[in-house]
Design a protein around this motif. Structure first.
Motif, mmCIF file in Angstrom:
data_model
loop_
_atom_site.group_PDB
_atom_site.id
_atom_site.type_symbol
_atom_site.label_atom_id
_atom_site.label_comp_id
_atom_site.label_asym_id
_atom_site.label_seq_id
_atom_site.Cartn_x
_atom_site.Cartn_y
_atom_site.Cartn_z
ATOM 1 N N ASN A 3 0.873 -1.175 0.000
ATOM 2 C CA ASN A 3 0.000 0.000 0.000
ATOM 3 C C ASN A 3 0.909 1.223 0.000
ATOM 4 O O ASN A 3 1.510 1.551 1.016
ATOM 5 C CB ASN A 3 -0.890 -0.022 1.250
ATOM 6 C CG ASN A 3 -1.693 1.254 1.407
ATOM 7 O OD1 ASN A 3 -1.761 2.077 0.483
ATOM 8 N ND2 ASN A 3 -2.309 1.428 2.563
ATOM 9 N N LYS A 5 0.143 4.274 -0.287
ATOM 10 C CA LYS A 5 -0.460 5.477 0.318
ATOM 11 C C LYS A 5 -0.216 6.693 -0.582
ATOM 12 O O LYS A 5 -0.196 6.542 -1.810
ATOM 13 C CB LYS A 5 0.064 5.671 1.746
ATOM 14 C CG LYS A 5 -0.142 4.392 2.593
ATOM 15 C CD LYS A 5 0.097 4.571 4.068
ATOM 16 C CE LYS A 5 -0.114 3.242 4.783
ATOM 17 N NZ LYS A 5 0.011 3.339 6.244
ATOM 18 N N HIS A 89 -9.333 1.163 5.381
ATOM 19 C CA HIS A 89 -8.022 1.391 6.006
ATOM 20 C C HIS A 89 -8.196 2.362 7.170
ATOM 21 O O HIS A 89 -9.000 3.294 7.100
ATOM 22 C CB HIS A 89 -7.042 1.952 4.972
ATOM 23 C CG HIS A 89 -5.637 1.947 5.472
ATOM 24 N ND1 HIS A 89 -5.165 2.888 6.361
ATOM 25 C CD2 HIS A 89 -4.621 1.094 5.251
ATOM 26 C CE1 HIS A 89 -3.911 2.608 6.659
ATOM 27 N NE2 HIS A 89 -3.551 1.518 5.995
ATOM 28 N N GLU A 91 -6.564 4.792 8.114
ATOM 29 C CA GLU A 91 -6.377 6.214 7.772
ATOM 30 C C GLU A 91 -7.645 6.787 7.140
ATOM 31 O O GLU A 91 -7.964 7.962 7.325
ATOM 32 C CB GLU A 91 -5.150 6.362 6.859
ATOM 33 C CG GLU A 91 -3.866 6.155 7.651
ATOM 34 C CD GLU A 91 -2.712 5.538 6.879
ATOM 35 O OE1 GLU A 91 -2.727 5.575 5.633
ATOM 36 O OE2 GLU A 91 -1.791 5.010 7.529
ATOM 37 N N GLU A 161 -4.871 -4.825 10.789
ATOM 38 C CA GLU A 161 -3.851 -3.791 10.957
ATOM 39 C C GLU A 161 -4.089 -3.051 12.268
ATOM 40 O O GLU A 161 -4.905 -2.116 12.319
ATOM 41 C CB GLU A 161 -3.907 -2.787 9.803
ATOM 42 C CG GLU A 161 -3.692 -3.398 8.441
ATOM 43 C CD GLU A 161 -3.145 -2.376 7.444
ATOM 44 O OE1 GLU A 161 -2.083 -2.655 6.887
ATOM 45 O OE2 GLU A 161 -3.750 -1.324 7.252
ATOM 46 N N ILE A 166 0.849 0.818 12.873
ATOM 47 C CA ILE A 166 0.958 1.376 11.523
ATOM 48 C C ILE A 166 1.900 2.574 11.514
ATOM 49 O O ILE A 166 1.645 3.570 12.189
ATOM 50 C CB ILE A 166 -0.428 1.791 10.982
ATOM 51 C CG1 ILE A 166 -1.316 0.555 10.814
ATOM 52 C CG2 ILE A 166 -0.292 2.545 9.674
ATOM 53 C CD1 ILE A 166 -2.732 0.858 10.366
ATOM 54 N N GLY A 205 1.232 -3.527 9.573
ATOM 55 C CA GLY A 205 1.696 -2.677 10.667
ATOM 56 C C GLY A 205 3.183 -2.833 10.838
ATOM 57 O O GLY A 205 3.639 -3.756 11.510
ATOM 58 N N SER A 206 3.952 -1.947 10.169
ATOM 59 C CA SER A 206 5.416 -1.912 10.296
ATOM 60 C C SER A 206 6.099 -3.225 9.898
ATOM 61 O O SER A 206 7.134 -3.569 10.459
ATOM 62 C CB SER A 206 5.822 -1.507 11.722
ATOM 63 O OG SER A 206 5.368 -0.190 12.009
ATOM 64 N N VAL A 207 5.511 -3.942 8.943
ATOM 65 C CA VAL A 207 6.172 -5.165 8.457
ATOM 66 C C VAL A 207 7.407 -4.777 7.644
ATOM 67 O O VAL A 207 7.374 -3.857 6.830
ATOM 68 C CB VAL A 207 5.219 -6.008 7.572
ATOM 69 C CG1 VAL A 207 5.943 -7.237 7.019
ATOM 70 C CG2 VAL A 207 3.991 -6.433 8.370
ATOM 71 N N LEU A 225 0.082 -6.765 4.519
ATOM 72 C CA LEU A 225 -0.238 -5.508 3.850
ATOM 73 C C LEU A 225 0.803 -4.513 4.349
ATOM 74 O O LEU A 225 0.861 -4.199 5.537
ATOM 75 C CB LEU A 225 -1.666 -5.049 4.194
ATOM 76 C CG LEU A 225 -2.134 -3.755 3.529
ATOM 77 C CD1 LEU A 225 -2.008 -3.813 2.013
ATOM 78 C CD2 LEU A 225 -3.581 -3.457 3.909
ATOM 79 N N VAL A 226 1.634 -4.050 3.411
ATOM 80 C CA VAL A 226 2.862 -3.355 3.779
ATOM 81 C C VAL A 226 2.796 -1.893 3.338
ATOM 82 O O VAL A 226 2.465 -1.618 2.181
ATOM 83 C CB VAL A 226 4.068 -4.041 3.095
ATOM 84 C CG1 VAL A 226 5.370 -3.403 3.544
ATOM 85 C CG2 VAL A 226 4.063 -5.538 3.373
ATOM 86 N N GLY A 227 3.117 -0.981 4.243
ATOM 87 C CA GLY A 227 3.147 0.432 3.907
ATOM 88 C C GLY A 227 4.558 0.886 3.569
ATOM 89 O O GLY A 227 5.044 0.708 2.455
ATOM 90 N N GLY A 228 5.231 1.453 4.544
ATOM 91 C CA GLY A 228 6.549 2.054 4.320
ATOM 92 C C GLY A 228 7.541 1.150 3.604
ATOM 93 O O GLY A 228 8.228 1.588 2.660
#
Ligand code: G3P
Length: 243
Positions: A3, A5, A89, A91, A161, A166, A205-207, A225-228
């Motif tokens: 993701n 974002k 999500h 957010e 999540e 996150i 969440g911070s994976v 589900l990966v963000g950063g």
């Protein structure tokens, strides 16, 4: 699933997608998807021709068309090769005031257009500390089940999540995440064991590349589900390799 974002530009989309082709191809047993910002879906679709990497969107409107300025419909996404849509999500729930009912309507809009919704659920830090995690995720699931039926989860993905994990660098431990995932699956199994068994439950969440294998080793954690870390090709490649 990455993701992205509100991040990226045309050059970054080209670099990141190009860099992910090899790891995705080398792990054909791992389903890989990226969710770029909506403006880059056309570019991503072109780059992903004949690629095993699937395309997702980050949000969807409940309407198909009409006077809804700034929105994007599920049918529009289908013209860009999109297969998945994130709904609910945290957010969106927090910053855009999306209610459980609104999230359920988005879930249905995605499925009606043939897309696979990725239902994001999870508790805040205060709810975690108050021991309310299970009640919160069950409430979030219940609303979708009430609107769309338990059978709708045969064509959906769930992403647990915890909001406190996150973007904070604080990944839930594999044991904590597994406990919630197992509770989610048990909640669904009370209604339909086959659907519960088949649904993919991702953790988010911070994976990172370094934490993915420990999470994926857990019985009820089916992916991430990966963000950063999804914005860095080497980190995301490491997560794919751990799958
Ligand atoms: O949807 C993914 C997400 O919210 C997790 O973000 O940056 O903690 O991996 P991050």
């Amino acid at each position: 699933m990455g993701n992205w974002k509100l991040n990226g530009n045309k050059a970054m989309v080209a670099q990141l997608i190009t860099a992910l082709q090899a790891p995705a191809t080398q792990h054909p047993n791992v389903a890989v998807a990226v969710c770029p910002p909506v403006l880059f879906l056309g570019q991503a679709q072109a780059l992903l021709t004949d690629s095993p990497i699937a395309l997702g969107a980050q949000d969807v409107d409940i309407h198909d068309q009409g006077a809804f300025t700034g929105e994007n419909s599920a049918h529009m996404y289908t013209e860009f090769g999109v297969q998945y849509v994130l709904v609910g999500h945290s957010e969106r729930r927090t910053l855009h005031g999306e209610s459980d009912a609104m999230v359920a309507a988005k879930f249905r809009a995605a499925q009606d257009a043939g897309l696979t919704p990725v239902l994001c659920i999870g508790e805040t830090l205060a709810q975690f500390e108050a021991g309310e995690t299970q009640a919160v995720v069950e409430r979030q699931l219940h609303e979708v089940i009430a609107h769309c039926g338990i059978e709708s989860f045969a064509n959906a993905v769930i992403a647990y999540e915890p909001v406190w994990a996150i973007g904070t660098g604080k990944t839930a431990t594999p044991e904590i995440a597994q406990g919630v995932h197992a509770a989610i699956r048990a909640f669904l199994a009370n209604l339909d064991a086959k659907v519960a068994d088949g649904v993919q439950i991702l953790y988010g969440g911070s994976v990172k590349g370094s934490s993915a294998a420990g999470l994926f080793a857990m019985a009820d954690i089916d992916g991430a589900l990966v963000g950063g870390a999804a914005l860095q090709a080497d980190e995301f490649a490491a997560i794919i390799s751990a799958g």
